[in-house]
Write a protein that holds these residues in place. Structure first.
Motif, mmCIF file in Angstrom:
data_model
loop_
_atom_site.group_PDB
_atom_site.id
_atom_site.type_symbol
_atom_site.label_atom_id
_atom_site.label_comp_id
_atom_site.label_asym_id
_atom_site.label_seq_id
_atom_site.Cartn_x
_atom_site.Cartn_y
_atom_site.Cartn_z
ATOM 1 N N LEU A 25 0.525 -1.059 0.644
ATOM 2 C CA LEU A 25 0.200 -0.011 0.092
ATOM 3 C C LEU A 25 0.514 1.143 0.008
ATOM 4 N N SER A 26 1.969 1.364 1.425
ATOM 5 C CA SER A 26 2.931 2.207 0.537
ATOM 6 C C SER A 26 3.733 2.327 -0.519
ATOM 7 N N THR A 27 3.483 1.666 -1.140
ATOM 8 C CA THR A 27 4.238 1.412 -2.365
ATOM 9 C C THR A 27 3.859 2.676 -3.248
ATOM 10 N N LEU A 28 2.321 1.738 -3.395
ATOM 11 C CA LEU A 28 1.080 2.130 -4.376
ATOM 12 C C LEU A 28 0.734 4.025 -3.996
ATOM 13 N N VAL A 29 0.841 4.105 -2.681
ATOM 14 C CA VAL A 29 0.604 5.884 -2.293
ATOM 15 C C VAL A 29 1.863 6.581 -2.872
ATOM 16 N N GLU A 96 -5.946 13.004 8.874
ATOM 17 C CA GLU A 96 -6.782 13.406 8.259
ATOM 18 C C GLU A 96 -6.272 13.460 6.719
ATOM 19 N N TYR A 97 -4.705 13.642 6.570
ATOM 20 C CA TYR A 97 -4.350 13.757 4.618
ATOM 21 C C TYR A 97 -3.932 11.813 4.794
ATOM 22 N N GLU A 98 -3.485 11.759 5.548
ATOM 23 C CA GLU A 98 -3.746 10.030 5.075
ATOM 24 C C GLU A 98 -4.910 9.479 3.977
ATOM 25 N N GLU A 99 -6.270 9.577 5.347
ATOM 26 C CA GLU A 99 -8.198 8.866 4.537
ATOM 27 C C GLU A 99 -7.737 10.076 3.440
ATOM 28 N N PHE A 100 -7.388 11.019 3.451
ATOM 29 C CA PHE A 100 -7.174 11.619 2.013
ATOM 30 C C PHE A 100 -7.383 11.583 0.855
ATOM 31 N N ILE A 101 -5.909 10.809 1.080
ATOM 32 C CA ILE A 101 -5.186 10.317 0.032
ATOM 33 C C ILE A 101 -6.187 9.324 -0.177
ATOM 34 N N LEU A 102 -6.356 8.052 0.627
ATOM 35 C CA LEU A 102 -6.569 6.908 0.374
ATOM 36 C C LEU A 102 -8.487 6.588 0.400
ATOM 37 N N ALA A 103 -8.894 7.483 0.656
ATOM 38 C CA ALA A 103 -9.818 8.024 -0.453
ATOM 39 C C ALA A 103 -10.323 8.867 -2.090
ATOM 40 N N ASN A 107 -11.922 5.831 -4.760
ATOM 41 C CA ASN A 107 -13.426 6.975 -4.516
ATOM 42 C C ASN A 107 -14.070 7.351 -3.641
ATOM 43 N N GLY A 108 -13.686 7.738 -3.069
ATOM 44 C CA GLY A 108 -15.067 7.143 -2.207
ATOM 45 C C GLY A 108 -15.339 8.524 -0.927
ATOM 46 N N TYR A 109 -14.480 9.712 -1.478
ATOM 47 C CA TYR A 109 -14.881 11.742 -1.533
ATOM 48 C C TYR A 109 -15.962 11.662 -2.425
ATOM 49 N N SER A 110 -17.305 12.478 -1.888
ATOM 50 C CA SER A 110 -17.558 13.910 -2.501
ATOM 51 C C SER A 110 -17.053 14.756 -3.209
ATOM 52 N N LYS A 111 -17.612 15.734 -3.943
ATOM 53 C CA LYS A 111 -16.841 16.973 -3.927
ATOM 54 C C LYS A 111 -16.753 17.895 -3.198
ATOM 55 N N ALA A 112 -17.766 18.012 -2.309
ATOM 56 C CA ALA A 112 -17.745 18.433 -1.331
ATOM 57 C C ALA A 112 -16.993 18.174 0.208
ATOM 58 N N LYS A 113 -17.146 17.263 0.353
ATOM 59 C CA LYS A 113 -16.218 16.787 0.978
ATOM 60 C C LYS A 113 -14.891 16.844 0.566
ATOM 61 N N ILE A 114 -13.973 16.833 -0.586
ATOM 62 C CA ILE A 114 -13.143 17.263 -1.049
ATOM 63 C C ILE A 114 -12.578 17.948 -0.507
ATOM 64 N N LYS A 115 -13.551 18.929 -1.220
ATOM 65 C CA LYS A 115 -13.276 20.910 -1.046
ATOM 66 C C LYS A 115 -13.078 21.157 0.170
ATOM 67 N N SER A 116 -13.695 20.305 1.483
ATOM 68 C CA SER A 116 -13.380 20.453 2.886
ATOM 69 C C SER A 116 -12.584 20.603 3.792
ATOM 70 N N VAL A 117 -12.050 18.861 3.132
ATOM 71 C CA VAL A 117 -11.410 18.563 3.738
ATOM 72 C C VAL A 117 -9.747 19.037 3.180
ATOM 73 N N MET A 118 -9.527 19.890 1.678
ATOM 74 C CA MET A 118 -8.477 20.294 1.171
ATOM 75 C C MET A 118 -8.598 21.933 1.674
ATOM 76 N N HIS A 162 -7.955 -1.954 6.298
ATOM 77 C CA HIS A 162 -8.705 -1.499 6.480
ATOM 78 C C HIS A 162 -8.871 -0.016 6.700
ATOM 79 N N THR A 163 -9.520 0.753 6.882
ATOM 80 C CA THR A 163 -9.607 2.046 6.814
ATOM 81 C C THR A 163 -11.728 2.375 6.809
ATOM 82 N N GLU A 164 -12.360 3.329 6.902
ATOM 83 C CA GLU A 164 -13.420 3.803 6.849
ATOM 84 C C GLU A 164 -13.574 5.411 6.152
ATOM 85 N N ILE A 165 -14.312 5.093 4.633
ATOM 86 C CA ILE A 165 -14.127 6.490 4.561
ATOM 87 C C ILE A 165 -14.619 6.764 5.086
ATOM 88 N N LYS A 166 -14.967 8.910 5.854
ATOM 89 C CA LYS A 166 -15.442 9.763 6.335
ATOM 90 C C LYS A 166 -16.321 10.413 5.153
#
Length: 301
Positions: A25-29, A96-103, A107-118, A162-166
């Motif tokens: 996974l770390s190689t992929l990221v 939060e940054y790790e979760e953002f990259i994994l999302a 493809n687990g975040y909506s446009k609104a969530k991406i904007k909020s996290v960034m 294993h993670t959770e996409i919030k």
């Protein structure tokens, strides 16, 4: 030259060991971030024709999924460009940054969530820029999902993370599967990425292996996975001649479960010696010593 090939294989395997609990996974990221940073540099140079490329500088970033060896692209005027996909204090990446990259990968975040996290991460945001990032990530992930796999691999690492996409008001459990292989010449390749919305199970592990087989894989000398119930039998059925191993992290966890704190301090030194052995014979010697000491405590282990 066979000896050069073997040396390359051992160097690459040592690199994978150093990546931590989830080396695939770390190689992929790592590959995705390096790719995105190069694309950011291309866009910057198009808008600033007076600038030009000026090599890279290397940084190792520690995350929960493992260490990332990042190659940061530079331009002539060092302070005029910095990849915005990295947070400002990127040497210490927060959760939060790790979760953002994994999302992004899943493809687990909506446009609104991406904007909020960034915005929370203080990463420059624009609709056009984010669409380019999403398109680039999808392009790379699609490639890893369909690329041809060599008939034979020296080693194959398959992580199940294993993670959770919030997103908005809900949390979705997700299992991310990543496969990274080392070919017979010692070169590393990312050979697959799969997203399971739900918990890890043997049926999905079978899908992962069957997908790689359909893309050309037939022989693996060493296969490294986590210690999931039922996977040993599955691997034996699909790759009967393969040496199936569990990652060092799971070896360490198994030791902790069976030994008390006093004994564990001694065994931790041996565990580290195995991990950082200079060659196969040295590692084998330390491993044999560790096994003998465990048997002294309880012969049934």
């Amino acid at each position: 030259n066979p000896s050069e090939g073997l040396q390359k294989i051992m160097e690459t395997m040592e690199e994978m060991v150093k990546k931590g609990e989830y080396p695939a996974l770390s190689t992929l990221v790592e590959a995705i971030l390096n790719h995105l940073m190069l694309k950011e540099q291309e866009a910057f140079l198009e808008d600033n024709p007076e600038e030009y490329r000026n090599g890279f500088y290397s940084r190792i970033v520690s995350t929960h999924m493992g260490s990332l060896n990042l190659e940061i692209p530079r331009v002539r005027t060092s302070n005029s460009f910095r990849p915005s996909i990295l947070p400002k204090r990127w040497k210490r990446v927060n959760k939060e940054y790790e979760e953002f990259i994994l999302a992004l990968l899943a493809n687990g975040y909506s446009k609104a969530k991406i904007k909020s996290v960034m915005e929370n991460l203080d990463i420059p945001y624009s609709e056009d820029a984010m669409e380019r990032v999403e398109d680039l990530v999808k392009e790379r992930m699609d490639y890893f999902k369909i690329r041809r796999i060599p008939d034979a691999l020296f080693a194959l690492y398959v992580d199940a993370y294993h993670t959770e996409i919030k997103d908005e008001n809900q949390s979705i459990p997700v299992s991310l599967f990543v496969a990274v292989g080392i070919d017979l010449s010692g070169y590393k390749g990312i050979y697959g990425f799969w997203v399971l919305k739900g918990k890890e199970n043997v049926s999905f592990w079978n899908e992962v292996f069957q997908d790689m087989i359909s893309r050309g894989l037939s022989r693996v000398l060493i296969l490294v996975t986590d210690h999931f119930s039922g996977i040993e039998k599955l691997v034996h059925n699909l790759f009967p001649l393969t040496d199936h191993q569990f990652c060092l992290v799971h070896l360490y966890r198994n030791l902790k479960n069976k030994l008390n704190l006093k004994n564990m301090k001694e065994f931790y030194k041996l565990f580290q010696a195995i991990k950082h052995a200079q060659n196969y014979e040295e590692g084998k010697r330390y491993y044999k010593e560790l096994v003998e000491k465990v048997r002294e405590i309880n012969p049934s282990y």
